[in-house]
Motif scaffolding. Structure first.
Motif, mmCIF file in Angstrom:
data_model
loop_
_atom_site.group_PDB
_atom_site.id
_atom_site.type_symbol
_atom_site.label_atom_id
_atom_site.label_comp_id
_atom_site.label_asym_id
_atom_site.label_seq_id
_atom_site.Cartn_x
_atom_site.Cartn_y
_atom_site.Cartn_z
ATOM 1 N N LEU A 164 0.824 -1.206 0.000
ATOM 2 C CA LEU A 164 0.000 0.000 0.000
ATOM 3 C C LEU A 164 0.862 1.262 0.000
ATOM 4 O O LEU A 164 0.575 2.228 -0.714
ATOM 5 N N THR A 165 1.934 1.247 0.799
ATOM 6 C CA THR A 165 2.840 2.394 0.840
ATOM 7 C C THR A 165 3.453 2.637 -0.528
ATOM 8 O O THR A 165 3.505 3.774 -1.020
ATOM 9 N N GLY A 166 3.935 1.562 -1.154
ATOM 10 C CA GLY A 166 4.553 1.693 -2.465
ATOM 11 C C GLY A 166 3.601 2.245 -3.500
ATOM 12 O O GLY A 166 3.956 3.137 -4.281
ATOM 13 N N TYR A 167 2.377 1.748 -3.491
ATOM 14 C CA TYR A 167 1.418 2.198 -4.511
ATOM 15 C C TYR A 167 1.005 3.642 -4.298
ATOM 16 O O TYR A 167 0.964 4.440 -5.250
ATOM 17 N N TYR A 168 0.698 4.000 -3.064
ATOM 18 C CA TYR A 168 0.164 5.335 -2.824
ATOM 19 C C TYR A 168 1.231 6.412 -2.700
ATOM 20 O O TYR A 168 0.908 7.588 -2.504
ATOM 21 N N THR A 169 2.509 6.035 -2.821
ATOM 22 C CA THR A 169 3.557 7.043 -2.986
ATOM 23 C C THR A 169 3.961 7.154 -4.451
ATOM 24 O O THR A 169 4.851 7.934 -4.783
ATOM 25 N N SER A 170 3.321 6.382 -5.326
ATOM 26 C CA SER A 170 3.574 6.503 -6.760
ATOM 27 C C SER A 170 2.721 7.621 -7.339
ATOM 28 O O SER A 170 1.733 8.056 -6.741
ATOM 29 N N GLU A 171 3.087 8.065 -8.537
ATOM 30 C CA GLU A 171 2.316 9.128 -9.192
ATOM 31 C C GLU A 171 0.892 8.671 -9.456
ATOM 32 O O GLU A 171 -0.073 9.405 -9.230
ATOM 33 N N ALA A 172 0.752 7.426 -9.937
ATOM 34 C CA ALA A 172 -0.584 6.910 -10.241
ATOM 35 C C ALA A 172 -1.427 6.773 -8.974
ATOM 36 O O ALA A 172 -2.599 7.149 -8.948
ATOM 37 N N GLY A 173 -0.834 6.232 -7.934
ATOM 38 C CA GLY A 173 -1.584 6.052 -6.700
ATOM 39 C C GLY A 173 -1.926 7.354 -6.016
ATOM 40 O O GLY A 173 -3.018 7.522 -5.467
ATOM 41 N N GLY A 174 -0.978 8.298 -6.054
ATOM 42 C CA GLY A 174 -1.177 9.547 -5.334
ATOM 43 C C GLY A 174 -2.012 10.578 -6.057
ATOM 44 O O GLY A 174 -2.633 11.430 -5.417
ATOM 45 N N SER A 175 -2.043 10.518 -7.399
ATOM 46 C CA SER A 175 -2.751 11.568 -8.129
ATOM 47 C C SER A 175 -3.874 11.054 -9.017
ATOM 48 O O SER A 175 -4.693 11.851 -9.489
ATOM 49 N N GLN A 176 -3.942 9.740 -9.258
ATOM 50 C CA GLN A 176 -5.027 9.184 -10.066
ATOM 51 C C GLN A 176 -5.994 8.370 -9.215
ATOM 52 O O GLN A 176 -7.205 8.551 -9.291
ATOM 53 N N GLU A 177 -5.444 7.484 -8.404
ATOM 54 C CA GLU A 177 -6.292 6.666 -7.534
ATOM 55 C C GLU A 177 -6.884 7.502 -6.403
ATOM 56 O O GLU A 177 -8.026 7.300 -5.991
ATOM 57 N N LEU A 178 -6.083 8.440 -5.873
ATOM 58 C CA LEU A 178 -6.545 9.346 -4.828
ATOM 59 C C LEU A 178 -6.785 10.730 -5.410
ATOM 60 O O LEU A 178 -6.292 11.068 -6.472
ATOM 61 N N ARG A 179 -7.540 11.541 -4.701
ATOM 62 C CA ARG A 179 -7.756 12.931 -5.099
ATOM 63 C C ARG A 179 -6.525 13.747 -4.718
ATOM 64 O O ARG A 179 -6.021 13.637 -3.606
#
Length: 210
Positions: A164-179
């Motif tokens: 989860l940390t790896g994904y949500y610190t990525s560009e896709a996770g941080g700016s596409q998956e999340l607001r």
């Protein structure tokens, strides 16, 4: 160690290194597998396994999945660097018969070999040979057991946390998956406030701790 496996010394995990650098707050160039002890290098199968498992946790939908952004390699490097306490020796009372074969001499756990063994045993052979639906079923069973109320600590909780940390610190996770809202954003010199309005989480000077 075979020459094929030792080839990991010459590989750089571009996506995984970039994600780990973000999590650690260091330059990506400083995160390289070449700095690791050869005994800590995962096999090619273990690298493939964690990539596939990461993608089961966060599959591709209308946004990229975990595998698309290199989360598996992030987990490999994060475990090797001891992120989230994964290189901390386990207390003596926490080392069960099932965990003991995967403990280092200092008492810390080798998470990827543990995961490989656990999933293969649950699969009755090779976890990766099963179709996606069966893989989901097997991983869901492991996840349910690990997070059940009152369950003993499981290495899976640390591995899933790193995914989860790896994904949500990525560009896709941080700016596409999340607001994502850019901070500071545009300058607004005068914002009307009404009684009861909440402070902005990004503006610590406006937070009332009183």
């Amino acid at each position: 160690m075979s020459a094929h496996t030792s080839g990991w010394n010459r590989r750089e995990f571009t996506a995984g290194a970039a994600l780990l650098a973000l999590a650690l707050g260091i330059p990506a160039a400083g995160v390289k597998l070449t700095a690791l002890d050869e005994r800590e290098l995962p096999s090619d199968r273990q690298r493939n396994l964690i990539a596939e498992v990461s993608d089961l946790v966060i599959p591709r939908t209308d946004t990229p999945g975990a595998k698309d952004v290199g989360v598996g390699d992030f987990v490999v490097l994060a475990l090797a660097h001891g992120l989230s306490g994964t290189r901390t020796p386990m207390a003596a009372g926490m080392v069960t018969a099932a965990l003991e074969p995967f403990c280092r001499r200092d008492g810390s756990l080798r998470h990827l070999p543990w995961l490989e063994h656990t999933l293969d045993r649950a699969a009755g052979g090779d976890f990766l040979r099963h179709d996606p639906a069966e893989r989901v079923r097997l991983l869901t069973a492991l996840d349910t057991q690990a997070f059940a109320q009152g369950a003993p600590p499981s290495p899976w909780t640390a591995i899933k946390g790193l995914i989860l940390t790896g994904y949500y610190t990525s560009e896709a996770g941080g700016s596409q998956e999340l607001r994502y809202e850019l901070v500071p954003g545009k300058w607004e010199w005068d914002i009307p406030l009404k009684p009861g309005d909440r402070a902005f989480s990004s503006d610590w000077t406006a937070v009332d701790f009183g």
